[in-house]
Design an enzyme around this catalytic site. Structure first.
Site, PDB file in Angstrom:
ATOM      1  CE  LYS A  40      43.328  46.028  30.357  1.00 23.06           C
ATOM      2  NZ  LYS A  40      43.167  44.726  31.012  1.00 23.06           N
ATOM      3  CG  ASN A  41      39.783  44.507  29.115  1.00 27.05           C
ATOM      4  OD1 ASN A  41      40.959  44.230  29.364  1.00 27.05           O
ATOM      5  ND2 ASN A  41      39.026  45.194  29.946  1.00 27.05           N
ATOM      6  NE  ARG A  99      40.478  36.602  36.238  1.00 31.66           N
ATOM      7  CZ  ARG A  99      40.077  35.893  37.267  1.00 31.66           C
ATOM      8  NH1 ARG A  99      40.846  35.780  38.335  1.00 31.66           N
ATOM      9  NH2 ARG A  99      38.923  35.242  37.244  1.00 31.66           N
ATOM     10  NE  ARG A 148      48.441  44.625  33.884  1.00 24.86           N
ATOM     11  CZ  ARG A 148      47.409  44.071  34.529  1.00 24.86           C
ATOM     12  NH1 ARG A 148      47.130  44.413  35.772  1.00 24.86           N
ATOM     13  NH2 ARG A 148      46.652  43.181  33.912  1.00 24.86           N
ATOM     14  NE  ARG A 197      40.245  40.184  38.782  1.00 28.68           N
ATOM     15  CZ  ARG A 197      40.800  40.885  37.774  1.00 28.68           C
ATOM     16  NH1 ARG A 197      41.951  41.508  37.971  1.00 28.68           N
ATOM     17  NH2 ARG A 197      40.227  40.906  36.582  1.00 28.68           N
ATOM     18  N   PRO A 198      38.599  34.600  42.008  1.00 27.95           N
ATOM     19  CG  PRO A 198      36.617  33.646  42.759  1.00 27.95           C
ATOM     20  CD  PRO A 198      37.380  34.950  42.729  1.00 27.95           C
ATOM     21  CG  ASP A 243      37.045  47.465  33.390  1.00 28.34           C
ATOM     22  OD1 ASP A 243      37.169  46.783  32.349  1.00 28.34           O
ATOM     23  OD2 ASP A 243      37.155  46.986  34.537  1.00 28.34           O
ATOM     24  CG  ASP A 286      34.483  29.909  41.261  1.00 33.23           C
ATOM     25  OD1 ASP A 286      35.025  30.972  40.912  1.00 33.23           O
ATOM     26  OD2 ASP A 286      33.320  29.880  41.684  1.00 33.23           O
ATOM     27  CB  CYS A 301      43.911  45.084  38.720  1.00 31.46           C
ATOM     28  SG  CYS A 301      44.753  46.054  37.460  1.00 31.46           S
TER      29      CYS A 301
HETATM   30  C1  EPZ Z   1      37.440  41.117  32.565  1.00 32.26           C
HETATM   31  O1  EPZ Z   1      38.035  40.536  33.709  1.00 32.26           O
HETATM   32  C2  EPZ Z   1      38.281  42.353  32.264  1.00 32.26           C
HETATM   33  N1  EPZ Z   1      39.656  41.970  32.011  1.00 32.26           N
HETATM   34  C3  EPZ Z   1      38.226  43.310  33.450  1.00 32.26           C
HETATM   35  O2  EPZ Z   1      38.951  44.481  33.103  1.00 32.26           O
HETATM   36  C4  EPZ Z   1      36.770  43.683  33.705  1.00 32.26           C
HETATM   37  O3  EPZ Z   1      36.700  44.513  34.851  1.00 32.26           O
HETATM   38  C5  EPZ Z   1      35.956  42.403  33.952  1.00 32.26           C
HETATM   39  O4  EPZ Z   1      36.092  41.514  32.818  1.00 32.26           O
HETATM   40  C6  EPZ Z   1      34.477  42.699  34.165  1.00 32.26           C
HETATM   41  O5  EPZ Z   1      33.950  43.374  33.051  1.00 32.26           O
HETATM   42  C7  EPZ Z   1      40.000  41.488  30.789  1.00 32.26           C
HETATM   43  O6  EPZ Z   1      39.173  41.350  29.906  1.00 32.26           O
HETATM   44  C8  EPZ Z   1      41.436  41.134  30.600  1.00 32.26           C
HETATM   45  P1  EPZ Z   1      35.002  38.503  35.277  1.00 32.26           P
HETATM   46  P2  EPZ Z   1      37.562  39.072  34.207  1.00 32.26           P
HETATM   47  O7  EPZ Z   1      35.428  37.091  35.197  1.00 32.26           O
HETATM   48  O8  EPZ Z   1      37.220  38.231  33.050  1.00 32.26           O
HETATM   49  C9  EPZ Z   1      34.066  36.863  39.609  1.00 32.26           C
HETATM   50  C10 EPZ Z   1      40.511  46.210  33.390  1.00 32.26           C
HETATM   51  O9  EPZ Z   1      40.657  47.117  34.226  1.00 32.26           O
HETATM   52  N2  EPZ Z   1      34.561  35.559  39.118  1.00 32.26           N
HETATM   53  O10 EPZ Z   1      33.861  38.971  34.439  1.00 32.26           O
HETATM   54  O11 EPZ Z   1      38.559  38.577  35.171  1.00 32.26           O
HETATM   55  C11 EPZ Z   1      35.159  37.894  39.714  1.00 32.26           C
HETATM   56  O12 EPZ Z   1      35.872  37.775  40.923  1.00 32.26           O
HETATM   57  C12 EPZ Z   1      40.142  44.819  33.850  1.00 32.26           C
HETATM   58  O13 EPZ Z   1      40.651  46.338  32.141  1.00 32.26           O
HETATM   59  C13 EPZ Z   1      34.447  34.442  39.939  1.00 32.26           C
HETATM   60  O14 EPZ Z   1      33.953  34.535  41.054  1.00 32.26           O
HETATM   61  O15 EPZ Z   1      36.240  39.450  35.005  1.00 32.26           O
HETATM   62  C14 EPZ Z   1      34.396  39.188  39.621  1.00 32.26           C
HETATM   63  O16 EPZ Z   1      33.877  39.502  40.894  1.00 32.26           O
HETATM   64  C15 EPZ Z   1      39.942  44.738  35.357  1.00 32.26           C
HETATM   65  N3  EPZ Z   1      34.919  33.248  39.483  1.00 32.26           N
HETATM   66  C16 EPZ Z   1      33.238  38.861  38.677  1.00 32.26           C
HETATM   67  O17 EPZ Z   1      33.149  37.424  38.661  1.00 32.26           O
HETATM   68  C17 EPZ Z   1      35.495  33.112  38.245  1.00 32.26           C
HETATM   69  O18 EPZ Z   1      35.890  31.986  37.881  1.00 32.26           O
HETATM   70  C18 EPZ Z   1      33.457  39.331  37.240  1.00 32.26           C
HETATM   71  O19 EPZ Z   1      34.712  38.831  36.807  1.00 32.26           O
HETATM   72  C19 EPZ Z   1      35.601  34.259  37.430  1.00 32.26           C
HETATM   73  C20 EPZ Z   1      35.112  35.471  37.882  1.00 32.26           C
END
Ligand code: EPZ
Length: 420
Positions: free
Chosen positions: A24-25, A94, A399, A123-124, A307, A126, A118
């Site tokens: 998926k990812n 997302r 999903r 989940r900002p 995950d 920024d 989810c």
């Molecule tokens: C991806 O989400 C995956 N989703 C998530 O899988 C996975 O848990 C995550 O990466 C971490 O490995 C997809 O690929 C579709 P991040 P993503 O940006 O990209 C913070 C699942 O169950 N952050 O690496 O959204 C954020 O809040 C899903 O398959 C900011 O603060 O994750 C988190 O605490 C869930 N600002 C951390 O970084 C931002 O602009 C990691 O988030 C972006 C992220």
């Protein structure tokens, strides 16, 4: 909307072979990347998931021609005629935020509704906004995110935080910039490596994916038809490993690649799982009660994947010993614990971590999925629990899992999906 439930009679051993679904990812950012290719993209082993279906609808709303035959999806983006994706289409997942970088690369402008996904704590976006601005885009965050870049120039940027999605957005936007882009403080997840593989097949030159520094030289001409086979889903693999630990059994996970899940395999082995690699995939067997691994701390790759945390929490609920589980990636990813407690688990939730005292066995109960991996954790708990478990909220599970009940049934679980 029909409300379906998954009903599981627990304590049937799981045996047999399972072809792992496409990731998926892995596939979601690749589908967004199809927008950059002015020709045809053929995506093989594309899983049948609601997030994929929603992404295909987004591609069609942008004017792309999309067709699907089984697990093969064909996207012709030569007919692209838009650069705006409405909030109704982006608010359910997302990954839709990846269309910002892809549309900027293709058209120089993008308007994308805020992403959903989810509920795992704040989940900002920024880091995404910051990187687009560092690459020269003018970005406004109002009712949606609007970005324009009239003269996209490659440059050296350092992401202000480790983020899988933001790294993917930077890679996509960089494919539309003049000159080389160097992305520092990049995420290193296997899905980043897979996206680089797809962009390279398109004719771009992506180096360093899987490390903290990625360099992208955009293609001078695109190659027309690009074919990519989606990698096996490493988190689905982790899910079925946990199901085997929970119910006992011996399962061959066809297509599983140890390299992308070393931490998961190591932790499961410490819990009593036996693993054997063969040319077709990874065989996992478990008999008797799992042993607590002591501590699980999630971290960005190559650390233990967040995950997989909910499913391992479910197994630790019946392991011998006490486990301290911390999720350093998401601030609120323990909602499944309340549902596990309904099944008899002994879990204390603290801030950002849980303390799990293993009990001998869980009891079937009526439980709910509140998010994708939390729902998978309920299925893992249920296959090992005594009696019947009824899981609602299956739309979350769908999903990310391709008909999870059929996969478990094929391995011998007593499971069915009921509508209404
Ligand atoms: C991806 O989400 C995956 N989703 C998530 O899988 C996975 O848990 C995550 O990466 C971490 O490995 C997809 O690929 C579709 P991040 P993503 O940006 O990209 C913070 C699942 O169950 N952050 O690496 O959204 C954020 O809040 C899903 O398959 C900011 O603060 O994750 C988190 O605490 C869930 N600002 C951390 O970084 C931002 O602009 C990691 O988030 C972006 C992220």
């Amino acid at each position: 909307m029909i409300v379906s439930r998954i009903v599981i009679e627990g304590q049937r051993r799981l045996c047999g072979e399972l072809e792992l679904q496409g990731s998926k990812n892995g596939v979601l950012p690749i589908l967004a990347a199809c927008v950059i290719n002015r020709g045809v993209s053929v995506i093989e082993n594309c899983p049948e998931l609601s997030d994929v279906e929603n992404t295909l609808l987004i591609l069609q709303s942008l004017g792309c021609t999309v067709s699907r035959e089984g697990h093969r999806v064909t996207v012709d983006a030569s007919t692209l005629n838009g650069s705006a994706v409405c909030g109704e289409m982006t608010g359910c997942m997302r990954s839709s935020i990846g269309f910002l970088g892809a549309l900027l690369a293709r058209t120089g402008s993008a308007e994308v509704g805020y992403p959903g996904g989810c509920a795992l704590g704040a989940r900002p976006i920024d880091i995404h906004i910051d990187l687009l601005r560092r690459l020269g885009a003018r970005v406004e965050c109002g009712g949606s995110v609007k970005a324009v870049c009239t003269d996209p120039k490659g440059s050296r940027i350092r992401l202000k935080g480790l983020s899988v999605g933001a790294t993917e957005n930077a890679m996509l936007f960089a494919c539309g910039c003049r000159g080389i882009t160097r992305i520092e403080n990049a995420a290193a997840e296997p899905e980043i490596v897979e996206l680089a593989e797809f962009l390279n097949a398109m004719g771009h030159r992506v180096k360093g994916a899987g490390g903290r520094c990625i360099e992208i030289t955009p293609a001078s001409t695109c190659r027309g038809t690009v074919v990519h086979r989606v990698h096996p889903d490493r988190i689905a693999a982790a899910t079925y490993i946990c199901a085997v630990m929970s119910a006992g059994g011996d399962v061959l996970l066809c297509g599983a690649r140890g390299c992308s899940m070393a931490n998961v395999v190591r932790t499961a082995a410490n819990m009593g799982c036996e693993f054997r690699y063969d040319r077709r995939g990874l065989r996992v067997s478990a008999n008797g009660r799992p042993t607590s691994p002591g501590r699980i701390i999630t971290r960005p790759h190559p650390g233990f994947p967040t995950d997989a945390q909910p499913m391992f929490t479910a197994v630790c609920s019946v392991a011998s010993g006490q486990t301290l589980i911390e999720d350093t990636v998401f601030s609120d990813r323990f909602r499944q614990c309340g549902e596990l407690i309904k099944m008899g688990a002994d879990i204390t939730v603290e801030s950002g971590r849980v303390r799990v005292k293993g009990v001998r066995e869980l009891q079937g109960a009526e439980v709910k999925a509140y998010d994708l991996r939390g729902g998978a954790a309920m299925a893992v708990a249920a296959v090992g629990a005594r009696g019947r478990t009824v899981i609602s909220g299956t739309e979350y599970i769908d999903r990310g899992y391709q008909r999870i009940e059929q996969s478990l049934a094929a391995l011998g679980a007593d499971v069915e999906r009921t509508d209404g």
